[in-house]
Structures are given as structure tokens and as C-alpha cells.
Design an enzyme around this catalytic site. Structure first.
Site, PDB file in Angstrom:
ATOM      1  N   SER A 151     -23.052 -47.035 -40.237  1.00 14.88           N
ATOM      2  CA  SER A 151     -23.808 -46.291 -39.242  1.00 14.88           C
ATOM      3  C   SER A 151     -24.646 -45.207 -39.919  1.00 14.88           C
ATOM      4  CB  SER A 151     -22.861 -45.728 -38.175  1.00 14.88           C
ATOM      5  OG  SER A 151     -23.575 -45.369 -37.005  1.00 14.88           O
ATOM      6  N   ASP A 250     -23.465 -55.387 -31.469  1.00 12.69           N
ATOM      7  CA  ASP A 250     -23.759 -53.980 -31.711  1.00 12.69           C
ATOM      8  C   ASP A 250     -25.135 -53.651 -31.171  1.00 12.69           C
ATOM      9  OD1 ASP A 250     -24.093 -51.422 -32.720  1.00 12.69           O
ATOM     10  OD2 ASP A 250     -24.108 -52.026 -34.828  1.00 12.69           O
ATOM     11  N   HIS A 281     -20.001 -52.371 -32.983  1.00  8.61           N
ATOM     12  CA  HIS A 281     -20.376 -51.352 -33.956  1.00  8.61           C
ATOM     13  C   HIS A 281     -19.142 -50.768 -34.650  1.00  8.61           C
ATOM     14  CE1 HIS A 281     -23.152 -48.539 -35.733  1.00  8.61           C
ATOM     15  NE2 HIS A 281     -22.498 -47.488 -35.276  1.00  8.61           N
TER      16      HIS A 281
END
Length: 307
Positions: A151, A250, A281
Site C-alpha cells: 500500500s 482490491d 487489499h
């Protein structure tokens, strides 16, 4: 004093600028481990920047590659001590026979970008200076250093790679990037961001960007929008080999695909896109012992072993 921004269960930001972060389960440094050892270290006490160092039990390999890992959390939350990160990186250290150097950088909104980039670049400088004096790094092969993160951490790995490429950290050779569900954005919405039902995801992403980029900037800030990165053709040609991991369900999947396509278009010599079908995610943080996580670790290990 009123609440102005919130990620429920993780973060609250108030009108006076104060920030409340909610505790997540951590893996204390005092606990014993199996198959690996780990310890927490201080990189720069004045900022502060800290890290957790993982070392697999003695193996037949004389020199071990080093994975420098940057945690996710929208630049605003997260820690290398979080339970999910600890288990994922400890297991990866054993699977890949790799030293893992996991960085706790300063968080936004108190410390807005590019502070996270600077802190994480500092970790490479520390590695360069300490490799000859830190006993745990006696097996480290600094000619095979890999940058990784999930991320926001994937975003950080990209920018640290560029900074390292330009400034040349002594003894450290970045051989590759392993980006997991990287977090990028722009003022222009993607197709997935404009479909019905996307409003809550878009709002949450916009909030994290609003809290992390410099005040007065928008989502076309270079740290957010990779298309704004000012690199020459020569620099793109020597950009490290990169594998981009995306998750099938995601919301950020599309941004990861666009990033991989952008690198390939600009002449990066080795770009690979790997999708975990049906996964969400940062699934590896929330389910570090799942089959999908084991597969991710194997894929990452294969990439490292081939470079």
C-alpha cells in the site's frame, strides 16, 4: 474541538490538529521466536526512526540478500510491530533465506510527505554504515538489496528507489522492487473510482491523501501521482527490476496495473505484474498464515532468488 477526519478503528484527527491512533495487536520484542530471530533497533533517535530486523536461523548460504520493507497505512497508521506485519515478514525471512529490515517511519498528518520518503532513505544510509559493525548483518549481501512494501509502503519503495538511484548510497545496490498493492492516486479518477458504489472507497482514499500530502497540494503531487515523476529516459532505463503485486478484488488494483504499464512504457527493462485472484487489499497483513499469503511469499522469494 471537533472530529474532522476518521478511519474507524484506526485513526481520528481533530480540528485542533491533534491525532488519536487506536492500538492494534503487536508482537513484542520480548517474545521468543522459532526459525528466526529478531530485534528492534533505533536508526535515528532524534526523529525518531526505528526498525525491526529479522534474521533466519543459520543456513548453508554464506551471504544473504536484504529485503528493506516499508509498512502500509495511508502514510498515517501502521507499524512494523503490528502482529500481521511481524508474522508475514518473519515467515518470509525464513522462506526466502533473507535478512528483513522493516522500517517504522514518521507518520502523517503530523509528518507530511516527503518526510516518510526521507526517513526510509535514511534507513538505507544506516544499513550502509552499520553493515560492518552490527553483528546481525555479518551475512548481509548489500550488493543484493531489495525494496518492498504494501500500500503506502509500496509507494515509498518506488520513491526511495529513485532517491537511492540519484544519490548513490555507499555499498548498497538496489537489485529490485517488490511492490504489494501499491498506493497511488491523481486528480483524474480511474474507471473503478467512478463506478456506482465506489463513493466510500474514494472518500477514504481522498482522506488519507489529504492528510499525508503537503498542505496546499492536491493529488497530482509527485508523491501521489507517479506520472508527475521527473525522471530522464536514462534514469528510467536503469530503474531496478520491478514486480507489482495486485489483488483481484482490491479497490486499488487498477492503480497498480496502471503503474506497471507506466514503468514498461517509460523503458524500465524488467516489469512483472502478478495478480492474486479473489483477494483483497493487504490480505497478507490481515491473514498472514493463509494459503494466498504463502503463495505471495513464494513468489517474492522466487523473484529475489532470480536477481
Amino acid at each position: 474541538m471537533s472530529l474532522v477526519s476518521e478511519a474507524p478503528g484506526f485513526l481520528q484527527v481533530f480540528s485542533d490538529g491533534s491525532v488519536k491512533r487506536f492500538s492494534s495487536e503487536t508482537f513484542p520484542s520480548s517474545l521468543q521466536s522459532n526459525g528466526y530471530k529478531f530485534k528492534d533497533i533505533i536508526i535515528d533517535p532524534s526523529k525518531p526512526i526505528t526498525a525491526r530486523l529479522f534474521l533466519p536461523d543459520e543456513s548453508s548460504v554464506s551471504r544473504l540478500p536484504v529485503l528493506v520493507y516499508f509498512h502500509g497505512g495511508g502514510f498515517c497508521i501502521g507499524s512494523t510491530t503490528w502482529l500481521g506485519y511481524h508474522h508475514f515478514l518473519a515467515d518470509f525471512s525464513v522462506t526466502a533465506k533473507c535478512i528483513v529490515f522493516s522500517i517504522d517511519y514518521r507518520l502523517a498528518p503530523e509528518n507530511r510527505l516527503p518526510i516518510a520518503y526521507d526517513d526510509c532513505y535514511t534507513s538505507l544510509q544506516w544499513l550502509s554504515h552499520q553493515v560492518s559493525v552490527e553483528p546481525w548483518l555479518k551475512l548481509a549481501d548489500l550488493s543484493r538489496v531489495f525494496l518492498s512494501g504494501d500500500s503506502a509502503g509500496g509507494n515509498i519503495a518506488h520513491h526511495v528507489a529513485i532517491k537511492a538511484m540519484r544519490k548513490k548510497v555507499s555499498y548498497v545496490k538496489i537489485k529490485g522492487l517488490l511492490l504489494i498493492h501499491p498506493y497511488f492516486g491523481s486528480e483524474k479518477r480511474t474507471k473503478k473510482e467512478m463506478v456506482d458504489g465506489a463513493a466510500s472507497d474514494v472518500e477514504m482514499n481522498d482522506m488519507f491523501w489529504r492528510l499525508s500530502i503537503p498542505e496546499g497540494s492536491n493529488r497530482d503531487y509527485f508523491g501521489c501521482n507517479f506520472e508527475k515523476q521527473d525522471l530522464s529516459e536514462t534514469e528510467w532505463n536503469v530503474f531496478p527490476a520491478t514486480v507489482v503485486h495486485v489483488a483481484g478484488v482490491d479497490f486499488l488494483n487498477e492503480r497498480g496495473v496502471l503503474y506497471a504499464e507506466f514503468l514498461a512504457k517509460h523503458g524500465v527493462k524488467e516489469v512483472e505484474l502478478v495478480e492474486a485472484e479473489g483477494e483483497s487489499h493487504v490480505f497478507h497483513v490481515f491473514r498472514p498464515e493463509s494459503e494466498a499469503t504463502r503463495l505471495l511469499q513464494q513468489q517474492m522469494s522466487k523473484f529475489i532468488n532470480s536477481h
